[in-house]
Design a protein around this motif. Structure first.
Motif, PDB file in Angstrom:
ATOM      1  N   ILE A 127       0.841  -1.202   0.000  1.00 63.09           N
ATOM      2  CA  ILE A 127       0.000   0.000   0.000  1.00 63.09           C
ATOM      3  C   ILE A 127       0.874   1.251   0.000  1.00 63.09           C
ATOM      4  O   ILE A 127       0.604   2.214  -0.724  1.00 63.09           O
ATOM      5  CB  ILE A 127      -0.958  -0.009   1.204  1.00 63.09           C
ATOM      6  N   ALA A 128       1.949   1.248   0.785  1.00 59.44           N
ATOM      7  CA  ALA A 128       2.854   2.401   0.812  1.00 59.44           C
ATOM      8  C   ALA A 128       3.456   2.645  -0.566  1.00 59.44           C
ATOM      9  O   ALA A 128       3.582   3.797  -1.015  1.00 59.44           O
ATOM     10  CB  ALA A 128       3.962   2.178   1.840  1.00 59.44           C
ATOM     11  N   ALA A 129       3.808   1.568  -1.277  1.00 60.86           N
ATOM     12  CA  ALA A 129       4.396   1.711  -2.611  1.00 60.86           C
ATOM     13  C   ALA A 129       3.397   2.291  -3.600  1.00 60.86           C
ATOM     14  O   ALA A 129       3.735   3.180  -4.395  1.00 60.86           O
ATOM     15  CB  ALA A 129       4.901   0.358  -3.099  1.00 60.86           C
ATOM     16  N   CYS A 130       2.157   1.812  -3.559  1.00 57.82           N
ATOM     17  CA  CYS A 130       1.167   2.306  -4.529  1.00 57.82           C
ATOM     18  C   CYS A 130       0.754   3.740  -4.192  1.00 57.82           C
ATOM     19  O   CYS A 130       0.456   4.528  -5.098  1.00 57.82           O
ATOM     20  CB  CYS A 130      -0.040   1.373  -4.613  1.00 57.82           C
ATOM     21  N   GLU A 131       0.753   4.103  -2.903  1.00 58.26           N
ATOM     22  CA  GLU A 131       0.419   5.477  -2.527  1.00 58.26           C
ATOM     23  C   GLU A 131       1.488   6.444  -3.019  1.00 58.26           C
ATOM     24  O   GLU A 131       1.179   7.534  -3.518  1.00 58.26           O
ATOM     25  CB  GLU A 131       0.259   5.584  -1.018  1.00 58.26           C
ATOM     26  N   GLN A 132       2.748   6.068  -2.882  1.00 62.71           N
ATOM     27  CA  GLN A 132       3.828   6.929  -3.355  1.00 62.71           C
ATOM     28  C   GLN A 132       3.762   7.093  -4.865  1.00 62.71           C
ATOM     29  O   GLN A 132       3.939   8.199  -5.403  1.00 62.71           O
ATOM     30  CB  GLN A 132       5.182   6.340  -2.953  1.00 62.71           C
ATOM     31  N   ASP A 133       3.472   6.005  -5.563  1.00 61.78           N
ATOM     32  CA  ASP A 133       3.347   6.065  -7.022  1.00 61.78           C
ATOM     33  C   ASP A 133       2.166   6.953  -7.420  1.00 61.78           C
ATOM     34  O   ASP A 133       2.276   7.758  -8.354  1.00 61.78           O
ATOM     35  CB  ASP A 133       3.155   4.653  -7.576  1.00 61.78           C
ATOM     36  N   ALA A 134       1.053   6.843  -6.705  1.00 65.04           N
ATOM     37  CA  ALA A 134      -0.116   7.665  -7.011  1.00 65.04           C
ATOM     38  C   ALA A 134       0.176   9.140  -6.778  1.00 65.04           C
ATOM     39  O   ALA A 134      -0.218  10.009  -7.571  1.00 65.04           O
ATOM     40  CB  ALA A 134      -1.303   7.215  -6.160  1.00 65.04           C
ATOM     41  N   LEU A 135       0.888   9.451  -5.702  1.00 63.40           N
ATOM     42  CA  LEU A 135       1.243  10.839  -5.419  1.00 63.40           C
ATOM     43  C   LEU A 135       2.093  11.416  -6.536  1.00 63.40           C
ATOM     44  O   LEU A 135       1.921  12.572  -6.943  1.00 63.40           O
ATOM     45  CB  LEU A 135       1.983  10.914  -4.084  1.00 63.40           C
ATOM     46  N   GLU A 136       2.996  10.604  -7.073  1.00 66.47           N
ATOM     47  CA  GLU A 136       3.839  11.068  -8.176  1.00 66.47           C
ATOM     48  C   GLU A 136       3.045  11.266  -9.464  1.00 66.47           C
ATOM     49  O   GLU A 136       3.496  11.977 -10.363  1.00 66.47           O
ATOM     50  CB  GLU A 136       4.985  10.077  -8.392  1.00 66.47           C
ATOM     51  N   HIS A 137       1.860  10.659  -9.540  1.00 61.33           N
ATOM     52  CA  HIS A 137       0.952  10.902 -10.658  1.00 61.33           C
ATOM     53  C   HIS A 137       0.067  12.140 -10.415  1.00 61.33           C
ATOM     54  O   HIS A 137      -0.802  12.437 -11.231  1.00 61.33           O
ATOM     55  CB  HIS A 137       0.040   9.688 -10.886  1.00 61.33           C
TER      56      HIS A 137
END
Length: 365
Positions: free
Chosen positions: A87-97
């Protein structure tokens, strides 16, 4: 190890689906579509060449919200932090989007997953009945993805405009409330500021608010207002074709400018740079900024927003217009992250590249 999924992972992903879910499983075809043509991100937790989990996020085009669509962790990998890491990985990726918030649905009876999401900062906001194949309800949850997006951490409170033409008053009110927390925000105040600051006409409807009028509204309420805007061009006049209406806009602006000069409201006929804006923000000033709405909503209109934060990658803005027809909520309009270069492009409106920034700070005691 967490990494982006590839087409070679599809057999293992399907196997994981079968081990983790009794219903509502994703097929190999679905995974292939998501990896090749879907507007999505898919991360896997790879342990010694064996997939122990995955997380799938769907992005909504032209919105600042993403959906955590599926999370699966192998039974033998549970209780070891695998789900939280994914979840932490996908949240960071989403923030970068450039995503503002993450939403998800979880089976109402999946107590373990619900507890995990709560511990990671997700909050319930709705229940969707008869959502799953077994007719169970889904609990809907949401989480802001950066400190600037969390209402209890942002230095600027949120207020959504109640009319299509009151983005200026709503933005000014948010800045005023930040500087004077005791201020009560209300529709009465919103309309009063609009009456004080309106340009009378704009496009085919009611006029929006002039930067000069907003500066005066703030000044008359005891705030220190410093305006960065041109004096030699009539703001918003190009949006009106009728010559009589254009003349009204000219008269209103001239009157605003005369009052600004008479009262000694500081005014600079230049564009405020982003480094200067950030410096002033960190000193306690709140910027209210005119932007081109086209880059935010697709509407070719001037639009007011308030800046609520800065970091290395983003400027965070509160968007006062909540488009409920598009599924937006105050959460999705609160602290929208905009890349520095994109924000700089937003700050010029129309073919004449008009601009305006109003810096508000506490007045003299």
């Amino acid at each position: 190890m967490i990494r982006a999924a590839t087409l070679a992972d599809i057999p293992a992903l399907v196997s994981l689906e079968q081990r983790c879910f009794a219903t509502d499983r994703l097929s190999a075809r679905s995974f292939r579509h998501l990896l090749t043509r879907g507007h999505a991100s898919l991360f896997v937790f790879d342990m010694q060449a064996e997939l122990q989990g995955y997380v799938l996020v769907l992005f909504h085009q032209n919105t600042s919200m993403a959906r955590l669509y599926s999370l699966a962790v192998a039974p033998e990998g549970r209780g070891k932090g695998t789900g939280a890491a994914l979840i932490a990985a996908c949240e960071q990726d989403a923030l970068e989007h450039g995503v503002v918030s993450m939403r998800l649905e979880v089976h109402i009876n999946n107590a373990g997953a619900i507890d995990l999401y709560h511990r990671l900062g997700y909050r319930d906001f709705d229940v969707f009945p008869d959502y799953y194949e077994d007719h169970a309800a889904a609990l809907r949850m949401e989480k802001p993805l950066a400190p600037n997006l969390a209402p209890d951490l942002s230095p600027v409170p949120y207020y959504g405009q109640t009319l299509e033409f009151t983005c200026g008053p709503a933005s000014l009110m948010m800045a005023m409330k930040s500087l004077h927390p005791q201020l009560e925000l209300s529709r009465r105040l919103e309309l009063r500021i609009w009456r004080e600051a309106t340009s009378i006409f704009m496009t085919s409807g009611h006029g929006g608010c002039s930067p000069y009028g907003l500066a005066l509204s703030a000044f008359h309420r005891g705030l220190h207002a410093e305006l960065f805007a041109p004096c030699d061009a009539v703001m918003f006049i190009d949006s009106v074709r009728n010559e009589e209406k254009r003349e009204v806009i000219r008269i209103v602006q001239e009157d605003f400018l005369q009052e600004i000069h008479r009262l000694g409201v500081p005014m600079h006929e230049r564009h405020l740079s982003l480094p200067e804006m950030e410096q002033q923000f960190r000193r306690g000033a709140i910027p209210v900024v005119l932007i081109s709405a086209y880059r935010l909503t697709g509407d070719k209109s001037p639009h007011w927003v308030v800046v609520s934060g800065f970091d290395r990658r983003f400027i965070y803005i509160h968007e006062p217009y909540v488009d409920t027809a598009e599924g937006q909520s105050e959460t999705t309009c609160f602290g929208i992250p905009v890349a520095h270069k994109e924000f700089e492009r937003m700050r010029f409106y129309g073919s004449r590249r008009q601009y305006a920034t109003l810096l508000l700070s506490k007045g003299e005691p």
